[in-house]
Design a protein around this motif. Structure first.
Motif, PDB file in Angstrom:
ATOM      1  N   MET A   1       0.855  -1.172   0.000  1.00  0.00           N
ATOM      2  CA  MET A   1       0.000   0.000   0.000  1.00  0.00           C
ATOM      3  C   MET A   1       0.901   1.235   0.000  1.00  0.00           C
ATOM      4  N   SER A   2       0.556   2.231  -0.808  1.00  0.00           N
ATOM      5  CA  SER A   2       1.356   3.448  -0.856  1.00  0.00           C
ATOM      6  C   SER A   2       1.149   4.251   0.417  1.00  0.00           C
ATOM      7  N   SER A   3       2.083   5.149   0.682  1.00  0.00           N
ATOM      8  CA  SER A   3       1.954   5.955   1.893  1.00  0.00           C
ATOM      9  C   SER A   3       0.733   6.871   1.803  1.00  0.00           C
ATOM     10  N   THR A   4       0.362   7.303   0.581  1.00  0.00           N
ATOM     11  CA  THR A   4      -0.822   8.147   0.419  1.00  0.00           C
ATOM     12  C   THR A   4      -2.085   7.355   0.739  1.00  0.00           C
ATOM     13  N   ALA A   5      -2.181   6.150   0.211  1.00  0.00           N
ATOM     14  CA  ALA A   5      -3.350   5.312   0.491  1.00  0.00           C
ATOM     15  C   ALA A   5      -3.404   4.971   1.975  1.00  0.00           C
ATOM     16  N   ASP A   6      -2.252   4.699   2.557  1.00  0.00           N
ATOM     17  CA  ASP A   6      -2.189   4.394   3.986  1.00  0.00           C
ATOM     18  C   ASP A   6      -2.646   5.606   4.809  1.00  0.00           C
ATOM     19  N   PHE A   7      -2.224   6.802   4.417  1.00  0.00           N
ATOM     20  CA  PHE A   7      -2.628   8.009   5.131  1.00  0.00           C
ATOM     21  C   PHE A   7      -4.137   8.209   5.036  1.00  0.00           C
ATOM     22  N   ARG A   8      -4.693   8.009   3.859  1.00  0.00           N
ATOM     23  CA  ARG A   8      -6.149   8.138   3.707  1.00  0.00           C
ATOM     24  C   ARG A   8      -6.872   7.091   4.560  1.00  0.00           C
ATOM     25  N   SER A   9      -6.311   5.894   4.667  1.00  0.00           N
ATOM     26  CA  SER A   9      -6.896   4.864   5.537  1.00  0.00           C
ATOM     27  C   SER A   9      -6.831   5.292   6.998  1.00  0.00           C
ATOM     28  N   GLN A  10      -5.712   5.925   7.387  1.00  0.00           N
ATOM     29  CA  GLN A  10      -5.581   6.425   8.753  1.00  0.00           C
ATOM     30  C   GLN A  10      -6.622   7.510   9.034  1.00  0.00           C
ATOM     31  N   LEU A  11      -6.876   8.380   8.050  1.00  0.00           N
ATOM     32  CA  LEU A  11      -7.899   9.421   8.219  1.00  0.00           C
ATOM     33  C   LEU A  11      -9.277   8.798   8.412  1.00  0.00           C
ATOM     34  N   THR A  12      -9.582   7.778   7.622  1.00  0.00           N
ATOM     35  CA  THR A  12     -10.867   7.095   7.735  1.00  0.00           C
ATOM     36  C   THR A  12     -10.995   6.426   9.104  1.00  0.00           C
ATOM     37  N   ALA A  13      -9.915   5.797   9.563  1.00  0.00           N
ATOM     38  CA  ALA A  13      -9.930   5.156  10.884  1.00  0.00           C
ATOM     39  C   ALA A  13     -10.098   6.195  11.988  1.00  0.00           C
ATOM     40  N   LEU A  14      -9.484   7.357  11.826  1.00  0.00           N
ATOM     41  CA  LEU A  14      -9.620   8.434  12.808  1.00  0.00           C
ATOM     42  C   LEU A  14     -11.073   8.889  12.895  1.00  0.00           C
ATOM     43  N   SER A  15     -11.717   9.046  11.761  1.00  0.00           N
ATOM     44  CA  SER A  15     -13.120   9.455  11.738  1.00  0.00           C
ATOM     45  C   SER A  15     -14.011   8.382  12.375  1.00  0.00           C
ATOM     46  N   ALA A  16     -13.721   7.120  12.104  1.00  0.00           N
ATOM     47  CA  ALA A  16     -14.496   6.027  12.708  1.00  0.00           C
ATOM     48  C   ALA A  16     -14.317   6.018  14.221  1.00  0.00           C
ATOM     49  N   SER A  17     -13.105   6.299  14.681  1.00  0.00           N
ATOM     50  CA  SER A  17     -12.833   6.360  16.111  1.00  0.00           C
ATOM     51  C   SER A  17     -13.632   7.490  16.764  1.00  0.00           C
ATOM     52  N   ALA A  18     -13.708   8.623  16.081  1.00  0.00           N
ATOM     53  CA  ALA A  18     -14.479   9.752  16.607  1.00  0.00           C
ATOM     54  C   ALA A  18     -15.971   9.438  16.652  1.00  0.00           C
ATOM     55  N   ALA A  19     -16.442   8.662  15.703  1.00  0.00           N
ATOM     56  CA  ALA A  19     -17.858   8.280  15.702  1.00  0.00           C
ATOM     57  C   ALA A  19     -18.164   7.338  16.873  1.00  0.00           C
ATOM     58  N   ARG A  20     -17.214   6.452  17.189  1.00  0.00           N
ATOM     59  CA  ARG A  20     -17.405   5.514  18.298  1.00  0.00           C
ATOM     60  C   ARG A  20     -17.281   6.196  19.656  1.00  0.00           C
ATOM     61  N   LYS A  21     -16.317   7.098  19.786  1.00  0.00           N
ATOM     62  CA  LYS A  21     -16.049   7.743  21.081  1.00  0.00           C
ATOM     63  C   LYS A  21     -15.844   9.248  20.891  1.00  0.00           C
ATOM     64  N   PRO A  22     -16.922   9.977  20.602  1.00  0.00           N
ATOM     65  CA  PRO A  22     -16.777  11.418  20.361  1.00  0.00           C
ATOM     66  C   PRO A  22     -16.221  12.180  21.556  1.00  0.00           C
ATOM     67  N   GLU A  23     -16.375  11.625  22.766  1.00  0.00           N
ATOM     68  CA  GLU A  23     -15.860  12.312  23.958  1.00  0.00           C
ATOM     69  C   GLU A  23     -14.325  12.377  23.968  1.00  0.00           C
ATOM     70  N   ASP A  24     -13.671  11.593  23.128  1.00  0.00           N
ATOM     71  CA  ASP A  24     -12.207  11.612  23.051  1.00  0.00           C
ATOM     72  C   ASP A  24     -11.679  12.760  22.184  1.00  0.00           C
ATOM     73  N   PHE A  25     -12.578  13.523  21.586  1.00  0.00           N
ATOM     74  CA  PHE A  25     -12.182  14.587  20.661  1.00  0.00           C
ATOM     75  C   PHE A  25     -12.856  15.887  21.064  1.00  0.00           C
ATOM     76  N   GLY A  26     -12.545  16.959  20.349  1.00  0.00           N
ATOM     77  CA  GLY A  26     -13.178  18.254  20.611  1.00  0.00           C
ATOM     78  C   GLY A  26     -12.298  19.175  21.429  1.00  0.00           C
ATOM     79  N   ASP A  27     -12.885  19.852  22.410  1.00  0.00           N
ATOM     80  CA  ASP A  27     -12.172  20.863  23.198  1.00  0.00           C
ATOM     81  C   ASP A  27     -10.876  20.318  23.793  1.00  0.00           C
ATOM     82  N   GLY A  28      -9.803  21.055  23.572  1.00  0.00           N
ATOM     83  CA  GLY A  28      -8.516  20.718  24.154  1.00  0.00           C
ATOM     84  C   GLY A  28      -7.726  19.659  23.405  1.00  0.00           C
ATOM     85  N   VAL A  29      -8.287  19.114  22.344  1.00  0.00           N
ATOM     86  CA  VAL A  29      -7.609  18.068  21.586  1.00  0.00           C
ATOM     87  C   VAL A  29      -6.984  18.680  20.333  1.00  0.00           C
ATOM     88  N   ARG A  30      -5.736  18.318  20.093  1.00  0.00           N
ATOM     89  CA  ARG A  30      -5.060  18.742  18.863  1.00  0.00           C
ATOM     90  C   ARG A  30      -4.839  17.510  17.994  1.00  0.00           C
TER      91      ARG A  30
END
Length: 108
Positions: A1-30
Motif C-alpha cells: 500500500m502506498s503511503s498516500t493510500a495508507d494516510f487516507r486509511s488512517q484518516l478514515t480510521a480516525l473518523s471512525a474512532s471519533a464516531a465511536r467515542k466522540p468524547e475523546d475529541f473536541g475541546d482541548g484536543v489537537r
C-alpha cells in the motif's frame, strides 16, 4: 500500500474512532498531521496555495495542526481531504497522524 493510500486509511480510521467515542475529541484536543518533505520552502508555499495552515518543523518536516478538532465524516470529506490532497501534492514522505489530548491529570 502506498503511503498516500495508507494516510487516507488512517484518516478514515480516525473518523471512525471519533464516531465511536466522540468524547475523546473536541475541546482541548489537537490533531497533528505530519510528513517529510524534500523541499520545505516549496511545500510551505504550496500549503498557502492550497489553503492549508502548515508549518515547517526542523529541516524536512511539515506539520498541520487542527485545534479542538472532531474528525466527523463531514470533517473527513472537507478539511481531512484537503490535508490529504496537500500531502499528495507535495509528495509527502511517511505521512502520520497523532492526537494530543493535552496534559494528563495525575491527581484524578
Amino acid at each position: 500500500m502506498s503511503s498516500t493510500a495508507d494516510f487516507r486509511s488512517q484518516l478514515t480510521a480516525l473518523s471512525a474512532s471519533a464516531a465511536r467515542k466522540p468524547e475523546d475529541f473536541g475541546d482541548g484536543v489537537r490533531l497533528l498531521f505530519s510528513c517529510g518533505s524534500r523541499n520545505l520552502p516549496l511545500a510551505l508555499a504550496e500549503a498557502e496555495a492550497c489553503g492549508v495552515e502548515a508549518r515547517g518543523v526542523g529541516r524536512r518536516h511539515i506539520l498541520v495542526e487542527v485545534h479542538d478538532g472532531t474528525p466527523t465524516a463531514d470533517w473527513l470529506a472537507g478539511e481531512g481531504a484537503a490535508i490529504a490532497r496537500y500531502f499528495e501534492r507535495i509528495g509527502g514522505i511517511d505521512p502520520q497522524i497523532s492526537i494530543d489530548r493535552g496534559p494528563v491529570d495525575l491527581d484524578s
